[in-house]
Design a protein around this motif. Structure first.
Motif, mmCIF file in Angstrom:
data_model
loop_
_atom_site.group_PDB
_atom_site.id
_atom_site.type_symbol
_atom_site.label_atom_id
_atom_site.label_comp_id
_atom_site.label_asym_id
_atom_site.label_seq_id
_atom_site.Cartn_x
_atom_site.Cartn_y
_atom_site.Cartn_z
ATOM 1 N N GLY A 140 4.595 -20.268 -14.532
ATOM 2 C CA GLY A 140 4.805 -21.386 -13.631
ATOM 3 C C GLY A 140 3.536 -22.055 -13.166
ATOM 4 N N GLY A 141 2.393 -21.645 -13.711
ATOM 5 C CA GLY A 141 1.120 -22.253 -13.347
ATOM 6 C C GLY A 141 0.151 -21.225 -12.802
ATOM 7 N N GLY A 142 -1.058 -21.679 -12.524
ATOM 8 C CA GLY A 142 -2.067 -20.750 -12.024
ATOM 9 C C GLY A 142 -3.374 -21.462 -11.740
ATOM 10 N N ALA A 143 -4.419 -20.661 -11.577
ATOM 11 C CA ALA A 143 -5.724 -21.220 -11.234
ATOM 12 C C ALA A 143 -6.831 -20.493 -11.979
ATOM 13 C CB ALA A 143 -5.961 -21.130 -9.725
ATOM 14 N N VAL A 144 -7.810 -21.252 -12.411
ATOM 15 C CA VAL A 144 -9.030 -20.718 -13.028
ATOM 16 C C VAL A 144 -10.193 -21.074 -12.129
ATOM 17 C CG1 VAL A 144 -10.575 -20.783 -15.028
ATOM 18 C CG2 VAL A 144 -8.082 -20.995 -15.357
ATOM 19 N N VAL A 145 -11.063 -20.110 -11.880
ATOM 20 C CA VAL A 145 -12.303 -20.379 -11.159
ATOM 21 C C VAL A 145 -13.468 -19.916 -12.025
ATOM 22 C CG1 VAL A 145 -13.710 -19.883 -9.133
ATOM 23 C CG2 VAL A 145 -11.240 -20.177 -8.884
ATOM 24 N N ASN A 146 -14.340 -20.841 -12.356
ATOM 25 C CA ASN A 146 -15.539 -20.536 -13.124
ATOM 26 C C ASN A 146 -16.707 -20.353 -12.156
ATOM 27 O OD1 ASN A 146 -14.241 -20.872 -15.667
ATOM 28 N ND2 ASN A 146 -14.486 -23.095 -15.511
ATOM 29 N N ILE A 147 -17.443 -19.274 -12.308
ATOM 30 C CA ILE A 147 -18.614 -19.046 -11.469
ATOM 31 C C ILE A 147 -19.820 -19.667 -12.162
ATOM 32 C CG2 ILE A 147 -20.046 -17.367 -10.273
ATOM 33 C CD1 ILE A 147 -17.161 -17.493 -9.285
ATOM 34 N N THR A 148 -20.250 -20.803 -11.634
ATOM 35 C CA THR A 148 -21.432 -21.467 -12.186
ATOM 36 C C THR A 148 -22.644 -20.959 -11.401
ATOM 37 O OG1 THR A 148 -21.155 -23.422 -10.777
ATOM 38 C CG2 THR A 148 -20.094 -23.445 -12.933
ATOM 39 N N SER A 149 -23.477 -21.838 -10.917
ATOM 40 C CA SER A 149 -24.652 -21.429 -10.146
ATOM 41 C C SER A 149 -25.306 -22.663 -9.573
ATOM 42 C CB SER A 149 -25.666 -20.699 -11.040
ATOM 43 O OG SER A 149 -26.892 -20.496 -10.366
ATOM 44 N N ILE A 150 -26.035 -22.474 -8.500
ATOM 45 C CA ILE A 150 -26.835 -23.569 -7.974
ATOM 46 C C ILE A 150 -27.870 -23.999 -9.013
ATOM 47 C CG2 ILE A 150 -28.740 -22.330 -6.867
ATOM 48 C CD1 ILE A 150 -26.446 -25.002 -5.273
ATOM 49 N N SER A 151 -28.209 -23.087 -9.945
ATOM 50 C CA SER A 151 -29.152 -23.409 -11.026
ATOM 51 C C SER A 151 -28.560 -24.390 -12.026
ATOM 52 C CB SER A 151 -29.600 -22.132 -11.746
ATOM 53 O OG SER A 151 -30.350 -21.312 -10.889
ATOM 54 N N GLY A 152 -27.239 -24.595 -11.977
ATOM 55 C CA GLY A 152 -26.613 -25.600 -12.812
ATOM 56 C C GLY A 152 -26.573 -26.962 -12.160
ATOM 57 N N LEU A 153 -26.916 -27.004 -10.869
ATOM 58 C CA LEU A 153 -26.932 -28.260 -10.133
ATOM 59 C C LEU A 153 -28.345 -28.796 -9.936
ATOM 60 C CD1 LEU A 153 -24.310 -27.414 -7.341
ATOM 61 C CD2 LEU A 153 -23.930 -28.597 -9.513
ATOM 62 N N ARG A 154 -29.316 -27.891 -9.942
ATOM 63 C CA ARG A 154 -30.720 -28.297 -9.797
ATOM 64 C C ARG A 154 -31.563 -27.387 -10.674
ATOM 65 N NH1 ARG A 154 -32.019 -27.148 -3.561
ATOM 66 N NH2 ARG A 154 -34.126 -27.647 -4.244
ATOM 67 N N ALA A 155 -32.621 -27.912 -11.249
ATOM 68 C CA ALA A 155 -33.453 -27.133 -12.173
ATOM 69 C C ALA A 155 -34.148 -25.995 -11.429
ATOM 70 C CB ALA A 155 -34.485 -28.032 -12.836
ATOM 71 N N SER A 156 -34.272 -24.863 -12.118
ATOM 72 C CA SER A 156 -34.910 -23.687 -11.541
ATOM 73 C C SER A 156 -35.993 -23.178 -12.478
ATOM 74 C CB SER A 156 -33.887 -22.578 -11.297
ATOM 75 O OG SER A 156 -32.876 -23.001 -10.419
ATOM 76 N N THR A 157 -37.082 -22.707 -11.933
ATOM 77 C CA THR A 157 -38.179 -22.183 -12.729
ATOM 78 C C THR A 157 -37.734 -20.989 -13.565
ATOM 79 O OG1 THR A 157 -39.701 -22.864 -10.995
ATOM 80 C CG2 THR A 157 -40.542 -21.305 -12.626
ATOM 81 N N LEU A 158 -38.109 -20.985 -14.843
ATOM 82 C CA LEU A 158 -37.879 -19.862 -15.766
ATOM 83 C C LEU A 158 -36.403 -19.637 -16.101
ATOM 84 C CD1 LEU A 158 -40.365 -17.215 -14.271
ATOM 85 C CD2 LEU A 158 -40.829 -19.039 -15.914
ATOM 86 N N ARG A 159 -35.569 -20.663 -15.937
ATOM 87 C CA ARG A 159 -34.137 -20.454 -16.162
ATOM 88 C C ARG A 159 -33.562 -21.506 -17.100
ATOM 89 N NH1 ARG A 159 -31.539 -18.434 -10.410
ATOM 90 N NH2 ARG A 159 -33.130 -16.859 -9.950
ATOM 91 N N VAL A 160 -34.273 -21.819 -18.162
ATOM 92 C CA VAL A 160 -33.816 -22.899 -19.030
ATOM 93 C C VAL A 160 -32.464 -22.589 -19.650
ATOM 94 C CG1 VAL A 160 -35.180 -22.017 -21.000
ATOM 95 C CG2 VAL A 160 -34.387 -24.403 -20.971
ATOM 96 N N ALA A 161 -32.286 -21.385 -20.184
ATOM 97 C CA ALA A 161 -31.008 -21.043 -20.810
ATOM 98 C C ALA A 161 -29.922 -20.873 -19.755
ATOM 99 C CB ALA A 161 -31.155 -19.770 -21.645
ATOM 100 N N TYR A 162 -30.250 -20.147 -18.685
ATOM 101 C CA TYR A 162 -29.268 -19.882 -17.633
ATOM 102 C C TYR A 162 -28.817 -21.178 -16.959
ATOM 103 C CZ TYR A 162 -27.229 -17.844 -13.409
ATOM 104 O OH TYR A 162 -26.384 -17.496 -12.380
ATOM 105 N N GLY A 163 -29.771 -21.987 -16.515
ATOM 106 C CA GLY A 163 -29.421 -23.221 -15.828
ATOM 107 C C GLY A 163 -28.645 -24.184 -16.703
ATOM 108 N N THR A 164 -29.047 -24.281 -17.969
ATOM 109 C CA THR A 164 -28.351 -25.178 -18.891
ATOM 110 C C THR A 164 -26.928 -24.706 -19.132
ATOM 111 O OG1 THR A 164 -30.442 -25.753 -19.973
ATOM 112 C CG2 THR A 164 -28.408 -26.206 -21.191
ATOM 113 N N SER A 165 -26.758 -23.403 -19.290
ATOM 114 C CA SER A 165 -25.411 -22.864 -19.516
ATOM 115 C C SER A 165 -24.510 -23.113 -18.311
ATOM 116 C CB SER A 165 -25.478 -21.363 -19.820
ATOM 117 O OG SER A 165 -25.833 -20.608 -18.667
ATOM 118 N N LYS A 166 -25.060 -22.997 -17.106
ATOM 119 C CA LYS A 166 -24.250 -23.187 -15.905
ATOM 120 C C LYS A 166 -23.940 -24.666 -15.669
ATOM 121 C CE LYS A 166 -23.861 -18.877 -14.654
ATOM 122 N NZ LYS A 166 -22.561 -18.187 -14.632
ATOM 123 N N ALA A 167 -24.875 -25.544 -16.015
ATOM 124 C CA ALA A 167 -24.589 -26.977 -15.924
ATOM 125 C C ALA A 167 -23.478 -27.357 -16.898
ATOM 126 C CB ALA A 167 -25.846 -27.779 -16.216
ATOM 127 N N ALA A 168 -23.530 -26.793 -18.097
ATOM 128 C CA ALA A 168 -22.476 -27.056 -19.081
ATOM 129 C C ALA A 168 -21.141 -26.483 -18.619
ATOM 130 C CB ALA A 168 -22.870 -26.462 -20.432
#
Length: 269
Positions: A140-168
């Motif tokens: 009858g329906g449901g909900a999905v919650v994806n845990i992204t990160s603040i690193s997906g909203l603003r660039a973070s030092t040393l987190r190119v793969a992590y931040g990009t994955s969370k933005a995506a």
């Protein structure tokens, strides 16, 4: 409150959530939050030994299901959801929490590291939602919650793969929300800021922690339980008209601009 939630289910059954990366940290806190409301919970985690200990500690064998496996592996994911379906017969919420990170400069990040981070943090939620949506629709329906990160909203030092994955993942959230709406499935994301997890305690030096405190208007790290509360809200009827959104649970970190810590200190003099 648990009785009120369960009474809304036509067949009288208990609602079911699946949480990935649930053997510790935010995932475990989220699983505990669902259990506290009378839900049954499946915990999917790649660390089989830790997962077994966690399930033993939860001490609720009728309501808890351990699903060891890698969210980046399609065969494993779909087999896990089949096991859940056989055991609980329904699925009402999916929390895509499993994640990994590599802390390196762009020029030092290897292709293998890049692929692994994106496989876990982006492909994992894609696969899990693919498997979950039909089960939720049947219930009858449901909900999905994806845990992204603040690193997906603003660039973070040393987190190119992590931040990009969370933005995506934030964009995948919107895509899933649009396409799954017809199935009665809502999809939202939580973007945690710095949270006092075991991993943060291991990798954040006192100097790093002080820097974060200066940059966060609420002047502290978040708690795992605070993230779990936000997740549960987005999986409950109280958020029934919310979909396709990313909620930053970050003490104001994303809202604060450069120089705000200094302005706050000047104001308090």
């Amino acid at each position: 409150m648990a009785q009120d939630i369960q009474s809304e289910i036509p067949d009288g059954g208990r609602r079911v959530a699946l949480v990935t990366g649930a053997a510790r940290g935010i995932g475990l806190a989220t699983a505990r939050r669902f259990l506290a409301e009378g839900w049954r919970v499946a915990l999917l985690d790649i660390d089989e030994e830790r997962l077994a200990r966690t399930v033993e500690d939860l001490a609720d064998p009728d309501a808890v299901l351990a699903l060891p496996g890698d969210v980046a592996d399609a065969a494993t994911v779909f087999a896990a959801f089949e096991t859940l379906s056989r055991r609980f017969g329904r699925l009402d919420a999916l929390v895509n929490n499993a994640g990994t990170a590599v802390f390196k400069p762009i020029l030092e990040t290897t292709p293998e590291e890049w692929r692994r981070v994106l496989d876990v943090n982006l492909t994992g939620p894609f696969l899990c939602a693919q498997a979950a949506a039909p089960l939720m629709s049947e219930a009858g329906g449901g909900a999905v919650v994806n845990i992204t990160s603040i690193s997906g909203l603003r660039a973070s030092t040393l987190r190119v793969a992590y931040g990009t994955s969370k933005a995506a993942l934030a964009h995948l959230t919107r895509q899933q929300a649009v396409e799954f709406a017809g199935l009665g499935v809502r999809v939202n994301a939580i973007a945690p800021g710095p949270v006092d997890t075991a991993m943060a305690k291991e990798v954040h030096s006192p100097e790093i922690r002080a820097d974060y405190h200066d940059a966060i208007p609420l002047n502290r790290y978040g708690l795992e339980e605070e993230i779990a509360e936000a997740v549960f809200f987005l999986c409950s009827e109280k958020s029934a008209y919310i979909t396709g959104q990313t909620l930053a649970v970050d003490g104001g970190f994303d809202a604060a601009g450069i120089g705000l810590p200094t302005l706050r200190r000047d104001r308090n003099r």
